[in-house]
Design an enzyme around this catalytic site. Structure first.
Site, PDB file in Angstrom:
ATOM      1  N   ARG A  54      20.097   1.530  22.838  1.00  0.00           N
ATOM      2  CA  ARG A  54      19.699   0.147  22.536  1.00  0.00           C
ATOM      3  C   ARG A  54      18.207   0.066  22.222  1.00  0.00           C
ATOM      4  NH1 ARG A  54      18.588  -3.067  26.556  1.00  0.00           N
ATOM      5  NH2 ARG A  54      20.220  -2.272  27.930  1.00  0.00           N
ATOM      6  N   TYR A 107      18.434 -20.652   3.352  1.00  0.00           N
ATOM      7  CA  TYR A 107      19.775 -20.197   3.731  1.00  0.00           C
ATOM      8  C   TYR A 107      20.301 -21.058   4.887  1.00  0.00           C
ATOM      9  CZ  TYR A 107      23.381 -17.231   5.711  1.00  0.00           C
ATOM     10  OH  TYR A 107      24.556 -16.758   6.220  1.00  0.00           O
ATOM     11  N   ASP A 178      11.866 -14.335   3.914  1.00  0.00           N
ATOM     12  CA  ASP A 178      13.196 -13.767   3.723  1.00  0.00           C
ATOM     13  C   ASP A 178      13.263 -13.235   2.294  1.00  0.00           C
ATOM     14  OD1 ASP A 178      15.937 -13.372   3.192  1.00  0.00           O
ATOM     15  OD2 ASP A 178      16.546 -14.933   4.605  1.00  0.00           O
ATOM     16  N   LYS A 203      23.544  -7.729   2.120  1.00  0.00           N
ATOM     17  CA  LYS A 203      23.636  -8.108   0.705  1.00  0.00           C
ATOM     18  C   LYS A 203      23.245  -6.930  -0.200  1.00  0.00           C
ATOM     19  CE  LYS A 203      24.554 -12.029   2.692  1.00  0.00           C
ATOM     20  NZ  LYS A 203      23.582 -13.081   2.954  1.00  0.00           N
TER      21      LYS A 203
HETATM   22  C1  LIG Z   1      23.240 -13.843   4.070  1.00  0.00           C
HETATM   23  C2  LIG Z   1      21.832 -14.265   4.280  1.00  0.00           C
HETATM   24  C3  LIG Z   1      21.269 -14.266   5.564  1.00  0.00           C
HETATM   25  C4  LIG Z   1      22.078 -13.935   6.806  1.00  0.00           C
HETATM   26  O1  LIG Z   1      22.482 -12.613   6.822  1.00  0.00           O
HETATM   27  P1  LIG Z   1      23.815 -12.080   7.581  1.00  0.00           P
HETATM   28  O2  LIG Z   1      23.757 -10.621   7.325  1.00  0.00           O
HETATM   29  O3  LIG Z   1      24.977 -12.785   6.944  1.00  0.00           O
HETATM   30  O4  LIG Z   1      23.690 -12.436   9.017  1.00  0.00           O
HETATM   31  C5  LIG Z   1      19.935 -14.611   5.684  1.00  0.00           C
HETATM   32  N1  LIG Z   1      19.205 -14.954   4.610  1.00  0.00           N
HETATM   33  C6  LIG Z   1      19.717 -14.968   3.357  1.00  0.00           C
HETATM   34  C7  LIG Z   1      18.864 -15.369   2.207  1.00  0.00           C
HETATM   35  C8  LIG Z   1      21.048 -14.626   3.155  1.00  0.00           C
HETATM   36  O5  LIG Z   1      21.559 -14.653   1.917  1.00  0.00           O
END
Ligand SMILES: *Cc1c(COP(=O)(O)O)cnc(C)c1O
Length: 387
Positions: A54, A107, A178, A203
């Site tokens: 962890r 998001y 982000d 993604k």
């Molecule tokens: C999908 C997404 C997230 C969250 O990510 P997860 O892997 O689904 O928890 C955060 N920010 C953006 C811009 C996203 O497209």
């Protein structure tokens, strides 16, 4: 791990070459998946000892080092169980009772987390229009953290990152960005002055819609230590196999993104000529309200397009149901093209129009994608029976 001097490599080479095991006789080419919850030791742990899975994990480390290198940080990234775990980790940097400035169109998970923390009394939230630089700057005095997401999901709003970072610095506000939509191959937030970069590696980084993972990258070593300590205590860690899959995905990210982005640019231009659509949002289009801003801070415009229908929600629903190749599903950044009317989610911010459909362009042949979009447009127009 082998540390090929990657600073001199093109990013499209770096994704392939970074963080391979030492090149010894008979060594594996790829880092192994280490399935062990604990590591042998009986004395006081020395700095860098793994101790327990962890705390750190040999299966995360190559990915963490590779992504840090791509983002231009001297400190390893931190891997998390999901993008939202990474978002939550970044929010944990705000002191109890502190204030965060968040784009109202960020998001939905990020906006949802900010609102939940505010409802619980943990912090105050100031929601802003990220494309409106004055609006964001006006919200900065007294704030602790500025959240940036650019382009935003799914409105594809583009913030003036250098101007906002400069203003945040003046007010002593930590900037988190982000970078999920752009990836480090198209935008490098630390170079633009951000303190913290967050990714949903689910993604584009992993890229095959088969893994959930998040990453945080920081410029400052003390901040990294703080986040690593918090991750250990929160336990928001990924499994070894997830990290291995994400690194495997990273190896082809440059190729995937080049292909998907080229198709997105072509499809966005063609969609713009469609009278059934009231708006096509793609930062690479000259018609995008902040195209020049995007061109100044990004080296490419990504593979996500959002479209809106003259015929409103019903036309958008018929469009989605009329597609064969695009799969109706949430998420983005995978090899396969996905489509989603975002307001099907009750939690989607109201800033997102009801007829808005987000297209995540995959790596299929662009003419097959275009043929499918035309099929969807005929369904939207009601000129063919939609299911
Ligand atoms: C999908 C997404 C997230 C969250 O990510 P997860 O892997 O689904 O928890 C955060 N920010 C953006 C811009 C996203 O497209």
């Amino acid at each position: 791990m082998s540390s090929a001097d990657s600073s001199s490599l093109h990013p499209s080479t770096a994704v392939v070459a970074l963080c391979r095991p030492e090149r010894n006789a008979d060594a594996p080419l790829n880092p192994p998946i280490v399935l062990s919850s604990t590591f042998v030791g009986d004395g006081a742990p020395a700095p860098g000892d793994r101790v327990y899975a962890r705390y750190t994990n040999p299966s995360w480390e190559p990915l963490e080092e590779a992504v840090a290198e791509l983002e231009g940080s001297d400190h390893p990234a931190l891997a998390y169980a999901s993008g939202m775990a990474a978002v939550s980790a970044a929010f944990s940097l705000v002191p109890i009772g502190g204030t965060v400035v968040v784009p109202a169109s960020a998001y939905n998970g990020t906006v949802g987390l900010a609102r939940t923390l505010a409802e619980d009394g943990a912090l105050s939230v100031r929601e802003v229009d990220p494309a409106n630089t004055e609006d964001v700057i006006a919200a900065l005095p007294g704030a602790d953290l500025l959240w940036l997401e650019s382009p935003t999901n799914p409105l594809l709003d583009v913030a003036d990152v250098p101007a906002l970072v400069a203003a945040a610095k003046q007010h002593g506000v930590l900037v988190v960005m982000d970078n999920t939509f752009s990836t480090p191959l198209r935008q490098r937030p630390l170079e633009l002055g951000a303190d913290v970069v967050v990714h949903s590696a689910t993604k584009f980084i992993a890229g095959h819609s088969d893994v959930l993972m998040g990453l945080v990258v920081v410029a400052d070593g003390a901040l990294r230590t703080r986040l690593a300590g918090r991750r250990t205590l929160a336990g928001s860690v990924p499994g070894p196999f997830e990290a291995w899959l994400a690194l495997r995905g990273l190896r082809t990210m440059a190729l995937r993104l080049d292909r998907a982005e080229a198709s997105a640019a072509e499809l966005a231009a063609r969609l713009e000529a469609e009278p059934a659509l009231s708006r096509v949002r793609y930062p690479g289009l000259a018609s995008h309200p902040h195209h020049a801003r995007a061109a100044a801070q990004m080296s490419g415009f990504g593979a996500v397009i959002s479209i809106e229908f003259e015929g409103g929600e019903d036309a958008a629903v018929r469009f989605v149901r009329g597609l064969d190749l695009f799969t109706p599903a949430t998420s983005l950044g995978g090899v396969e093209s996905l489509v989603e009317r975002r307001r099907r989610h009750p939690g989607e911010p109201e800033a997102v129009p009801v007829s808005l459909v987000r297209l995540s362009i995959g790596i299929e042949h662009v003419e097959d994608l275009w043929a499918d979009l035309q099929r969807g447009l005929r369904a939207a127009a009601g000129t063919v029976g939609a299911a």
